[in-house]
Design a protein around this motif. Structure first.
Motif, PDB file in Angstrom:
ATOM      1  N   HIS A  63       0.837  -1.265   0.086  1.00 56.77           N
ATOM      2  CA  HIS A  63      -0.058   0.061  -0.010  1.00 56.77           C
ATOM      3  C   HIS A  63       0.637   1.121   0.027  1.00 56.77           C
ATOM      4  CE1 HIS A  63      -3.423   2.648   0.888  1.00 56.77           C
ATOM      5  NE2 HIS A  63      -2.612   3.202   1.843  1.00 56.77           N
ATOM      6  N   THR A  88       1.277   5.501  -1.085  1.00 58.82           N
ATOM      7  CA  THR A  88       0.423   7.052  -1.292  1.00 58.82           C
ATOM      8  C   THR A  88       1.107   7.737  -2.381  1.00 58.82           C
ATOM      9  OG1 THR A  88       1.868   8.134   0.406  1.00 58.82           O
ATOM     10  CG2 THR A  88      -0.432   7.161   1.225  1.00 58.82           C
ATOM     11  N   ASP A 118       0.106  17.411  -1.408  1.00 54.97           N
ATOM     12  CA  ASP A 118      -0.639  18.528  -0.992  1.00 54.97           C
ATOM     13  C   ASP A 118       0.102  19.859  -0.715  1.00 54.97           C
ATOM     14  OD1 ASP A 118      -3.060  17.241  -0.724  1.00 54.97           O
ATOM     15  OD2 ASP A 118      -2.735  16.573   0.821  1.00 54.97           O
ATOM     16  N   GLY A 125      -3.607  16.159  -3.935  1.00 49.60           N
ATOM     17  CA  GLY A 125      -4.241  15.079  -3.545  1.00 49.60           C
ATOM     18  C   GLY A 125      -3.660  14.033  -3.121  1.00 49.60           C
ATOM     19  N   VAL A 126      -2.941  13.849  -1.927  1.00 54.59           N
ATOM     20  CA  VAL A 126      -2.350  12.563  -1.618  1.00 54.59           C
ATOM     21  C   VAL A 126      -3.442  11.648  -1.409  1.00 54.59           C
ATOM     22  CG1 VAL A 126      -0.898  11.655   0.174  1.00 54.59           C
ATOM     23  CG2 VAL A 126      -0.680  13.996  -0.355  1.00 54.59           C
ATOM     24  N   HIS A 127      -3.211  10.424  -1.873  1.00 58.58           N
ATOM     25  CA  HIS A 127      -4.069   9.261  -1.903  1.00 58.58           C
ATOM     26  C   HIS A 127      -3.535   7.981  -1.735  1.00 58.58           C
ATOM     27  CE1 HIS A 127      -3.635  10.282  -6.324  1.00 58.58           C
ATOM     28  NE2 HIS A 127      -4.240   8.939  -6.361  1.00 58.58           N
ATOM     29  N   GLY A 128      -4.355   6.835  -1.419  1.00 55.92           N
ATOM     30  CA  GLY A 128      -3.517   5.616  -1.421  1.00 55.92           C
ATOM     31  C   GLY A 128      -3.808   4.808  -2.413  1.00 55.92           C
ATOM     32  N   LYS A 129      -2.740   3.834  -2.929  1.00 60.25           N
ATOM     33  CA  LYS A 129      -2.931   2.933  -4.142  1.00 60.25           C
ATOM     34  C   LYS A 129      -2.426   1.474  -3.579  1.00 60.25           C
ATOM     35  CE  LYS A 129      -4.579   5.428  -7.350  1.00 60.25           C
ATOM     36  NZ  LYS A 129      -5.886   4.966  -8.180  1.00 60.25           N
ATOM     37  N   HIS A 147       2.439   4.866 -10.746  1.00 57.74           N
ATOM     38  CA  HIS A 147       2.570   4.577  -9.068  1.00 57.74           C
ATOM     39  C   HIS A 147       3.399   4.002  -8.735  1.00 57.74           C
ATOM     40  CE1 HIS A 147      -1.982   5.590  -9.819  1.00 57.74           C
ATOM     41  NE2 HIS A 147      -1.522   6.646  -9.509  1.00 57.74           N
ATOM     42  N   TYR A 183      -6.501  12.635 -10.765  1.00 61.33           N
ATOM     43  CA  TYR A 183      -6.467  11.890  -9.650  1.00 61.33           C
ATOM     44  C   TYR A 183      -7.788  12.214  -9.053  1.00 61.33           C
ATOM     45  CZ  TYR A 183      -1.399  11.333  -9.251  1.00 61.33           C
ATOM     46  OH  TYR A 183      -0.220  10.986  -9.516  1.00 61.33           O
ATOM     47  N   PRO A 184      -8.377  11.309  -7.999  1.00 59.85           N
ATOM     48  CA  PRO A 184      -9.446  11.544  -7.289  1.00 59.85           C
ATOM     49  C   PRO A 184      -9.986  12.787  -6.684  1.00 59.85           C
ATOM     50  CG  PRO A 184      -8.578   9.390  -6.599  1.00 59.85           C
ATOM     51  CD  PRO A 184      -7.613  10.197  -7.449  1.00 59.85           C
TER      52      PRO A 184
END
Length: 383
Positions: free
Chosen positions: A174, A176, A180, A190-194, A293, A321-322
């Motif tokens: 997992h 990120t 930001d 936008g920091v988000h998980g992958k 990623h 990104y989301p």
């Protein structure tokens, strides 16, 4: 950020003033505007943001130049002939630089405008200029490529490199991605998980010597290595080697770069390849292009070497990104989420340090060869 802007101003001045008088108006590639236009565009854009967008009252002169310096209003082939004289252009640029930096120094912290918070606009302008300065290096590259055959001049030797063909491996992880930071572009926000499946990625970029082996094994003549679109492109343009390579057959020879002609170094990262070529090389090597990623995870872990030497083609299209929101204007990223543009990561020898951050996403269509791109390969691991 004001210091960074001042540094880009001086780089712009040096770039224009060091350009031979006979080439500063010329267009050498359909995608590349003349050097003088890039210089003028950068200063015009400063005036637009500071005077029109922040203060709301553009001077008449600036308003009259919209159809020359706004890219969407001015076809590239018309730009060179419409530029003012070189001495006038240089004087105008230096005057605007002084005025704009003085205005920012006096008003950045007291003006109540969202674009002025945390020096956002100052940093945005500095990065905008840095990107155009990299494009200027591409223009110089094509000016050399279209000049006299360079093999008769004394070549400069490229600096030696230390490379390896070792791999870095990860189990399913997992991670990120994104940022930001106030200064990043909208497509990085936008920091988000992958969740990443097990993968391996090369520690170093692909080198000239490795590309030489690909050519010696007829990599440019084996359709099974290429996508159908890539093979059609290769045949239509008779592509047989990276952009700028000079030599006999597949022998190591000379290489034309923006600064001049060099003896091609087998250990230097290959540069001047399209995504089509990068993809074919990866298949030949029993590998693939990394997803962006995977690249960002490996870079944030501090494991990649040689980043920032060439932009590295990734395997995935450029996509939002989301929660993506265009900022500070709609046209920077949103029009290019079209499935036809692909991500590149890392920066190049001609990129300013401002652009060499782990989250930075460059994007081009797969046939582009002039964007200082190379490749780092990856592969999927068994769980």
């Amino acid at each position: 950020m004001l210091d960074d802007l001042a540094r880009q101003h001086e780089r712009l001045n040096t770039a224009l003033e060091s350009t031979p008088a006979e080439i500063w108006r010329n267009q050498y590639h359909p995608d590349l505007s003349p050097i003088g236009w890039h210089y003028a565009h950068c200063h015009f854009i400063e005036a637009v943001w500071l005077r029109e967008r922040i203060l709301g009252h553009p001077p008449p002169r600036t308003r009259d130049w919209h159809d020359l310096y706004f890219p969407e209003l001015s076809p590239k082939w018309r730009r060179g002939g419409r530029l003012p004289a070189l001495d006038r252009l240089t004087q105008w640029g230096r005057e605007l630089q002084f005025r704009h930096r003085d205005w920012l120094a006096r008003n950045a912290e007291i003006l109540d405008h969202p674009l002025m918070a945390d020096e956002y606009l100052t940093g945005f302008l500095a990065q905008h200029h840095a990107m155009h300065l990299e494009t200027l290096a591409q223009v110089r590259w094509f000016a050399r490529l279209q000049g006299p055959e360079p093999g008769h001049s004394e070549p400069r030797l490229q600096a030696p490199e230390i490379t390896s063909q070792s791999w870095l491996e990860w189990d399913a992880v997992h991670t990120t991605v994104g940022s930001d930071d106030v200064q990043v572009f909208d497509n990085e926000k936008g920091v988000h998980g992958k969740e990443l499946a097990p993968f391996a990625i090369r520690r170093d970029p692909v080198t000239n010597g490795e590309w030489q082996a690909f050519m010696q094994e007829a990599g440019y003549h084996r359709p099974e290595l290429w996508s159908r679109e890539g093979w059609d492109w290769r045949n239509a343009h008779d592509i047989r080697a990276p952009l700028g390579w000079r030599g006999s057959g597949t022998d190591i020879g000379l290489q034309v770069l923006p600064e001049g002609t060099v003896q091609r170094n087998a250990d230097a990262p290959v540069v001047g390849v399209s995504r089509f070529e990068a993809e074919a090389f990866a298949r030949w090597a029993g590998a693939r292009l990394p997803h962006e990623h995977e690249w960002e995870h490996a870079q944030r872990e501090g494991s990649l070497r040689g980043t920032g030497r060439v932009w590295e083609w990734c395997g995935n299209p450029f996509a939002p990104y989301p929660g993506f929101r265009p900022f500070p204007y709609n046209e920077y990223s949103a029009p290019w989420f079209d499935g036809q543009h692909y991500v590149l990561r890392g920066g190049s020898d001609w990129s300013d340090p401002l652009l060499k951050r782990p989250s930075m996403r460059n994007f081009f269509t797969p046939e582009k060869r002039h964007v200082f791109a190379g490749v780092r390969v990856a592969r999927t691991m068994e769980p």
